[in-house]
Design a protein around this motif. Sequence first.
Motif, PDB file in Angstrom:
ATOM      1  N   GLU A  52      -0.846 -13.365   5.493  1.00  0.00           N
ATOM      2  CA  GLU A  52      -1.116 -12.188   4.763  1.00  0.00           C
ATOM      3  C   GLU A  52       0.212 -11.244   5.179  1.00  0.00           C
ATOM      4  O   GLU A  52       0.262 -11.029   6.618  1.00  0.00           O
ATOM      5  CB  GLU A  52      -2.366 -11.353   5.028  1.00  0.00           C
ATOM      6  N   TYR A  53       0.956 -10.833   4.327  1.00  0.00           N
ATOM      7  CA  TYR A  53       1.996  -9.925   4.796  1.00  0.00           C
ATOM      8  C   TYR A  53       1.700  -8.536   3.873  1.00  0.00           C
ATOM      9  O   TYR A  53       1.937  -8.781   2.671  1.00  0.00           O
ATOM     10  CB  TYR A  53       3.372 -10.613   4.221  1.00  0.00           C
ATOM     11  N   VAL A  54       1.847  -7.561   4.286  1.00  0.00           N
ATOM     12  CA  VAL A  54       1.784  -6.141   3.644  1.00  0.00           C
ATOM     13  C   VAL A  54       2.940  -5.252   3.822  1.00  0.00           C
ATOM     14  O   VAL A  54       3.206  -5.017   5.174  1.00  0.00           O
ATOM     15  CB  VAL A  54       0.143  -5.583   3.966  1.00  0.00           C
ATOM     16  N   ILE A  55       3.300  -4.546   2.673  1.00  0.00           N
ATOM     17  CA  ILE A  55       4.283  -3.656   3.101  1.00  0.00           C
ATOM     18  C   ILE A  55       3.732  -2.126   2.880  1.00  0.00           C
ATOM     19  O   ILE A  55       2.948  -1.945   1.993  1.00  0.00           O
ATOM     20  CB  ILE A  55       5.410  -3.680   1.903  1.00  0.00           C
ATOM     21  N   LEU A  56       3.858  -1.290   4.051  1.00  0.00           N
ATOM     22  CA  LEU A  56       3.322   0.027   3.952  1.00  0.00           C
ATOM     23  C   LEU A  56       4.302   0.872   3.626  1.00  0.00           C
ATOM     24  O   LEU A  56       5.400   1.174   4.221  1.00  0.00           O
ATOM     25  CB  LEU A  56       2.601   0.153   5.393  1.00  0.00           C
ATOM     26  N   GLY A  92       4.160  -3.979   7.850  1.00  0.00           N
ATOM     27  CA  GLY A  92       5.055  -2.960   8.353  1.00  0.00           C
ATOM     28  C   GLY A  92       5.872  -2.224   7.117  1.00  0.00           C
ATOM     29  O   GLY A  92       5.484  -2.625   5.966  1.00  0.00           O
ATOM     30  N   GLN A  93       6.790  -1.328   7.475  1.00  0.00           N
ATOM     31  CA  GLN A  93       7.503  -0.849   6.394  1.00  0.00           C
ATOM     32  C   GLN A  93       8.511  -1.558   5.978  1.00  0.00           C
ATOM     33  O   GLN A  93       9.017  -2.591   6.528  1.00  0.00           O
ATOM     34  CB  GLN A  93       8.239   0.670   7.166  1.00  0.00           C
ATOM     35  N   ILE A  94       9.377  -1.060   4.774  1.00  0.00           N
ATOM     36  CA  ILE A  94      10.311  -1.960   4.208  1.00  0.00           C
ATOM     37  C   ILE A  94      11.546  -1.798   5.087  1.00  0.00           C
ATOM     38  O   ILE A  94      11.694  -0.817   5.720  1.00  0.00           O
ATOM     39  CB  ILE A  94      10.828  -1.310   2.892  1.00  0.00           C
ATOM     40  N   LEU A 147       0.846  -1.294  -0.149  1.00  0.00           N
ATOM     41  CA  LEU A 147       0.142  -0.033   0.099  1.00  0.00           C
ATOM     42  C   LEU A 147       0.745   1.443   0.018  1.00  0.00           C
ATOM     43  O   LEU A 147       1.955   1.135   0.732  1.00  0.00           O
ATOM     44  CB  LEU A 147      -1.115  -0.054   1.266  1.00  0.00           C
ATOM     45  N   MET A 148       0.384   2.400  -0.624  1.00  0.00           N
ATOM     46  CA  MET A 148       1.301   3.513  -0.758  1.00  0.00           C
ATOM     47  C   MET A 148       0.457   4.711  -0.970  1.00  0.00           C
ATOM     48  O   MET A 148      -0.993   4.460  -1.255  1.00  0.00           O
ATOM     49  CB  MET A 148       2.150   3.692  -2.011  1.00  0.00           C
ATOM     50  N   ASP A 149       0.819   5.806  -1.042  1.00  0.00           N
ATOM     51  CA  ASP A 149       0.241   6.960  -1.095  1.00  0.00           C
ATOM     52  C   ASP A 149      -1.131   7.040   0.083  1.00  0.00           C
ATOM     53  O   ASP A 149      -0.627   6.957   1.070  1.00  0.00           O
ATOM     54  CB  ASP A 149      -0.612   7.104  -2.474  1.00  0.00           C
TER      55      ASP A 149
END
Length: 292
Positions: free
Chosen positions: A201-205, A234-236, A174-176
């Motif tokens: 599920e793994y999501v990069i913010l 989490g973030q990169i 997810l971005m913006d």
Amino acid sequence: SLTEESYNSGIIFYIPKNVKVESPIKIEFNMDEENPVVINQNIIVAEKGSEGTIIMDYTSSEKVEAFHNGLTKIYAKESSIINIIKIQRMNDVSHNFDSNIAIVKRQGQVNWISIELGSGISSSNYSNFLEAEASEANLSSIYLGDGKRKIDLEYSMIHKGARSISNIETKGVLMDHAKKVFKGNLDFKKGARLSKGVEEEYVILLDPTVKSNSIPALLCHEDDVEGEHAASAGQINENKLFYLMSRGLKEKEAKKLIVEASFRPIIDRIPYKNYRKIVIDEVERILMNGKN
């Protein structure tokens, strides 16, 4: 439902007993100025011992306010294998609503790959009914939300048969100002003894302005079953980012490389090279042209 009563397109795909369709079937739904609305019903029946693969690609012309409402039903009979790849890459002003149902019989197997890269609003749900002994369903998905995109995903595995198996593997970015809700359900009904279900599920913010909600659920009406779920957001990793930038990459390029590495194991399961390239190119385009 709308798709069952008022559909304007779709397919019926029937595979006879013990027939293995070697080449994937490609179906493209493109929404343009003349045909901006697709309401499609797809029915796939796989007889005992049969096997087949179908790729469905949903696109829309630039600036067309397209609308898609779809329903795909799969009947996977004994010892059959059905592989479905869905690629959704409609434009930012489009709306996408997609429902999928699989009924899987003894030792049958349904494998989904879901690629969610487009539409201003996109809602997709998958319900898999593992009806008989040793039935199996696997769902691998990636999603990428940019701009003000809203994504709603619901994946359900309903275990009814003994020794049934399910796997949900989801990777997102997810971005913006994108927003996402993910609901993953493992439901073990009475009689589903010795069954196993796994959901991850793994999501990069990429930006602090995104919103990510994950709601894993484990429902159990049988004692002797195994259910696992995991979710992380989490973030990169800063060390990975620093390492890549120290090798001469700009920040956006480094982030793109990390995201592609996360997505790649799922993208590589798409059986057509040109579709793999389409997905990779679209991911790269979105990541390098954020709408912050």
